[in-house]
Scaffold this active site. Sequence first.
Site, PDB file in Angstrom:
ATOM      1  N   GLU A  95       0.837  -1.199   0.000  1.00  0.00           N
ATOM      2  CA  GLU A  95       0.000   0.000   0.000  1.00  0.00           C
ATOM      3  C   GLU A  95       0.875   1.253   0.000  1.00  0.00           C
ATOM      4  O   GLU A  95       1.850   1.338   0.745  1.00  0.00           O
ATOM      5  CB  GLU A  95      -0.905  -0.003   1.235  1.00  0.00           C
ATOM      6  CG  GLU A  95      -1.901   1.138   1.193  1.00  0.00           C
ATOM      7  CD  GLU A  95      -2.841   1.148   2.379  1.00  0.00           C
ATOM      8  OE1 GLU A  95      -3.770   1.964   2.350  1.00  0.00           O
ATOM      9  OE2 GLU A  95      -2.642   0.370   3.335  1.00  0.00           O
ATOM     10  N   ASP A 145       0.427   5.369   0.308  1.00  0.00           N
ATOM     11  CA  ASP A 145      -0.446   6.490   0.636  1.00  0.00           C
ATOM     12  C   ASP A 145       0.205   7.764   0.096  1.00  0.00           C
ATOM     13  O   ASP A 145       1.225   8.190   0.624  1.00  0.00           O
ATOM     14  CB  ASP A 145      -0.518   6.557   2.170  1.00  0.00           C
ATOM     15  CG  ASP A 145      -1.889   6.932   2.653  1.00  0.00           C
ATOM     16  OD1 ASP A 145      -2.620   7.534   1.865  1.00  0.00           O
ATOM     17  OD2 ASP A 145      -2.226   6.646   3.821  1.00  0.00           O
ATOM     18  N   HIS A 160       1.312   8.815   6.245  1.00  0.00           N
ATOM     19  CA  HIS A 160      -0.071   8.623   6.672  1.00  0.00           C
ATOM     20  C   HIS A 160      -0.683  10.005   6.852  1.00  0.00           C
ATOM     21  O   HIS A 160      -0.398  10.682   7.823  1.00  0.00           O
ATOM     22  CB  HIS A 160      -0.114   7.821   7.984  1.00  0.00           C
ATOM     23  CG  HIS A 160      -1.447   7.174   8.200  1.00  0.00           C
ATOM     24  ND1 HIS A 160      -1.691   6.310   9.232  1.00  0.00           N
ATOM     25  CD2 HIS A 160      -2.599   7.248   7.506  1.00  0.00           C
ATOM     26  CE1 HIS A 160      -2.947   5.891   9.152  1.00  0.00           C
ATOM     27  NE2 HIS A 160      -3.508   6.450   8.119  1.00  0.00           N
ATOM     28  N   GLU A 172      -3.211   4.668  -2.429  1.00  0.00           N
ATOM     29  CA  GLU A 172      -4.245   5.458  -1.780  1.00  0.00           C
ATOM     30  C   GLU A 172      -3.900   6.888  -2.153  1.00  0.00           C
ATOM     31  O   GLU A 172      -2.981   7.488  -1.613  1.00  0.00           O
ATOM     32  CB  GLU A 172      -4.224   5.227  -0.278  1.00  0.00           C
ATOM     33  CG  GLU A 172      -5.449   5.817   0.356  1.00  0.00           C
ATOM     34  CD  GLU A 172      -5.806   5.150   1.670  1.00  0.00           C
ATOM     35  OE1 GLU A 172      -6.043   5.908   2.619  1.00  0.00           O
ATOM     36  OE2 GLU A 172      -5.833   3.905   1.747  1.00  0.00           O
TER      37      GLU A 172
END
Length: 614
Positions: A192, A194, A207, A241
């Site tokens: 993942e 971000d 994050h 993301e």
Amino acid sequence: IEMNSEDFRAGKISVEKTAKLLEKLNIRCDGNHVKCVFKENDTHRNGKITIEEFRRIYRNFAYREEVVEIFNTYSSNRKMSEQNLIKFLKQEQYVQMSDTIASEIIQKYEPIKEAKKQHQMTIEGFIRYMNSDDCLLFKKDCTHVYHDMTRPLNDYFISTSHNTYLISGQLIGPSDLWGYASALVKGCRCLEIDCWDGSQNEPVVYHGHTLTSKILFKTVIQVINKYAFMASDYPVVLSLENHCSPQQQEIMANNLQSILGNTLLSDILEKFPDVLPSPEALKFKILVKNKKIGTIKETIERLGRDKHGQILECEEEEEEEEDEIEDYSKELISLPIIKESKEKEVEEKIRKIKIALELSDLVIYTKAEKFKGFHHAQLYQKFNENNSIGELLARKLSKQKAREFISHTNNFITRIYPKASRTDSSNYIPQEFWNVGCQMVALNFQTPGLPMDLQNGKFLDNGGCGYLLKPEILRNPKLNFSPNELKEYNPTILSIRLISGFQLPPTNRNDPLVLIEIYGIPDDQTKQQTHVVRKNAFSPRWNETFTFTIHAPEMALVRFVAENQVTIGSNEFLGQYTLPLLCMDKGYRTIPLFSKTGDNLDPASLFVYVWYHE
């Protein structure tokens, strides 16, 4: 044992010299245990031992009583003939026999030339064989890729990490490139990323809205490029993301293309125009998972055109973390009639998002699509659309609509992610989502503990390549399987005799016990434990047999945990080993132990006798 008298030239040797000499004689030993055994044999209490005392120490480490007992059963005059070795391999080890297997074992492990010549095995050879990789619990066949890798991607469990860039908590703490490198080295295949707008037109990874540190997107892609295929040849999926402006999305697209080159899948594979390709067809490819505008066909028609500055808009519901979709999920699950009042709320949550065409067109087989319920998916979801479902909603669905969930995961890749309140990077138990066929069950790889033990144990299978073909009960809708309702299955009886431990990590008290835990469908979940052996971490003997009835063996994981009893009812963790039930070899087997953080605690191990019928 052959020893150089030089070693004892001065008559006696120290504890350090003892440890070195044992090592030289290929005895795996833990320094703390050497000190204890040395102390017991140092009769003059002056820190030095004679050659005779050393021989006693050697025997302590090498001649484990329980192994000598097995040898004595199958030998006469302290020799085991080839015939008797064959008998042992057939009766006890369930080895697939060939004409030469026994003589190969003697040739490989027997150190005494005379015995070798006469096709016999001494205790020395037998001990070497029993301590070897040939007698580990984990089946040798499972250490390489043996599953059918030519099925569509949605037929596989895929090793998946959550917030891969974090190496501690979710709110503060470092974002680190090591998160990506270490996940890939552990065989993780879905990462993942971000992404947020950074300064100087460089997208950053962290994050969002928290105090975790930032790393450059392009550096992350460089690290992924370097480590992607070290542990496995099979495809890597980058789950973006994406919180970037269209301008920085173009930079991201550029970074992906220039750094990954041909490894990046940016075109359809000819043989797979309308079905997901297989892991085999996607070997050494990196796929981008992100929102996408339009169809694959439109993307293909635009190949090679200049798309710079082209921005598309799409509407989507606010997808703030799971807690917000919880209300919606209640309606999704149980109240299909009351639609009116909800519509308005939903409308307010709709926002327009801008996507750079350059990035959108890099998404081929892994298009991120919001989950709107099983029925909606059945009617409208395309083969290349994947859903991400939060842990709380997924848990509800798996309990209330397991069969529909399995039917959904049979057709579409589904990713599960931890709820937002897990700010400490804790993990859920992944088994409950594997039970309904979810392909990408995302865990925080940086957080040790039971969930990661299950993850690591499950993905040991199939050569640790990060892809496991799902069992047929999750791929064949005709079987109408639900993990929550047992039909008349043909259960597997698993029997484990926990014989002994060896050189367990020493503690203040040394009162070890072992737990055997089964994870699988709810009816198979159980645990049993041995009694406590007092004051012996060096060679505790339990000799206890445990029997388990397993209804869905193809879903089951077995976890062995060695603990030390501190007080009645409170134990400290010593080491563990987890593996799929069907990867267990039968017969007398050694179980290596691993620390909380996944380090091998060699030579600490357990010795068991395993039997089950497949």
